[in-house]
Design an enzyme around this catalytic site. Structure first.
Site, PDB file in Angstrom:
ATOM      1  N   ALA A  86      43.870  34.990  45.301  1.00  9.52           N
ATOM      2  CA  ALA A  86      42.854  33.985  45.624  1.00  9.52           C
ATOM      3  C   ALA A  86      41.458  34.483  45.254  1.00  9.52           C
ATOM      4  O   ALA A  86      40.641  33.735  44.701  1.00  9.52           O
ATOM      5  CB  ALA A  86      42.917  33.630  47.112  1.00  9.52           C
ATOM      6  N   TYR A  87      41.184  35.747  45.571  1.00 11.82           N
ATOM      7  CA  TYR A  87      39.879  36.319  45.248  1.00 11.82           C
ATOM      8  C   TYR A  87      39.664  36.357  43.736  1.00 11.82           C
ATOM      9  O   TYR A  87      38.609  35.961  43.225  1.00 11.82           O
ATOM     10  CB  TYR A  87      39.771  37.721  45.838  1.00 11.82           C
ATOM     11  CG  TYR A  87      38.503  38.452  45.483  1.00 11.82           C
ATOM     12  CD1 TYR A  87      37.261  37.881  45.745  1.00 11.82           C
ATOM     13  CD2 TYR A  87      38.541  39.721  44.908  1.00 11.82           C
ATOM     14  CE1 TYR A  87      36.086  38.559  45.426  1.00 11.82           C
ATOM     15  CE2 TYR A  87      37.384  40.411  44.602  1.00 11.82           C
ATOM     16  CZ  TYR A  87      36.157  39.821  44.861  1.00 11.82           C
ATOM     17  OH  TYR A  87      35.002  40.488  44.543  1.00 11.82           O
ATOM     18  N   ALA A  88      40.677  36.827  43.015  1.00  7.36           N
ATOM     19  CA  ALA A  88      40.569  36.883  41.560  1.00  7.36           C
ATOM     20  C   ALA A  88      40.377  35.494  40.971  1.00  7.36           C
ATOM     21  O   ALA A  88      39.629  35.309  40.004  1.00  7.36           O
ATOM     22  CB  ALA A  88      41.804  37.547  40.969  1.00  7.36           C
TER      23      ALA A  88
END
Length: 253
Positions: free
Chosen positions: A155-157
């Site tokens: 999700a962060y990427a």
């Protein structure tokens, strides 16, 4: 006395109250820029403002929730009213959604999306009329998007890779109008990274061992000073690039 090669420039830096954002803001101010410090905590912004003031620099602090479009509009209007224009925009603020795909909270993904790519795009569009001619945009992504094992970082990427796509589009679409847009992927001892190294020590040790220089960068000297150079006339032909400031760890493509 440092070279004031950014004298008569005004810069906006989001998330300027701590970490990488603070390091960038201090460096830009040292090079002569007037820096508008944006962030959620006015107390933290005032701490950065005081550091800049003590060094003889110029800055103003504006409390902003970057997820709130109205806050962004008001901030840009105030910066222009008080300084006369905007020549540099640094989109650093980001809420970080971590966790596996089955575990990560969707509200945190939404907060990551709104604080990252959406806030960056909104500020880019708001600043666009003022950047025409000699403007510079620096957006922050992450080498998390380059990890061979994305477990817990998907999700962060995803939100950070969206910032890279928006940035490349801006470089292509706005380059003819004299606006440069580049991306940096920094490793620096920000509060977030400090928390990670303390709470995931085994993973952090492995991470640091994978950096050829065997250290995490300094927010001001390794990241901020590079951003200042990237905003200078000496970097006038650098556009549309993603540059890893990570001691040689990532191979960017």
């Amino acid at each position: 006395m440092l070279d004031q090669f950014l004298k008569n420039k005004t810069a906006i830096v989001t998330g300027a109250g701590q970490g990488v954002g603070q390091g960038i803001a201090i460096s830009l101010a040292e090079r002569g820029a007037t820096v508008a410090l944006l962030g959620r905590s006015l107390d933290k912004l005032k701490a950065t403002l005081e550091i800049i003031k003590q060094a003889g620099g110029k800055s103003l602090a504006i409390r902003v929730d970057v997820k709130n479009p109205q806050d962004l509009v008001a901030a840009v209007e105030r910066v222009v009213a008080e300084t006369g224009g905007i020549q540099i925009l640094v989109n650093n603020a980001q809420e970080v959604p971590l966790g596996t795909l089955l575990e990560v909270d969707e509200t945190k993904i939404e907060a990551g999306w709104q604080s990252g790519p959406m806030a960056s795009l909104r500020l880019m569009k708001l600043c666009y009329p003022h950047l025409i001619g000699d403007g510079v945009i620096i957006n922050l992504a992450s080498s998390a998007g380059m990890r061979w094992d994305m477990s817990g970082y998907g999700a962060y990427a995803a939100v950070k890779e969206a910032i890279r796509s928006i940035s490349r589009a801006a470089a292509c679409e706005w380059g003819p109008e004299g606006i440069r847009c580049n991306v940096i992927m920094p490793h620096a001892m920000s509060p977030g990274l400090k928390w990670w190294t303390e709470n995931r020590p085994d993973e952090a040790a492995e991470f640091i061992a994978s950096i050829p220089q065997r250290r995490i960068g300094e927010c001001k000297q390794d990241i901020g000073d590079f951003v200042s150079m990237l905003c200078s006339e000496q970097s006038r032909y650098v556009n549309g690039q993603t540059i890893a400031l990570d001691g040689g760890q990532a191979r960017v493509s």
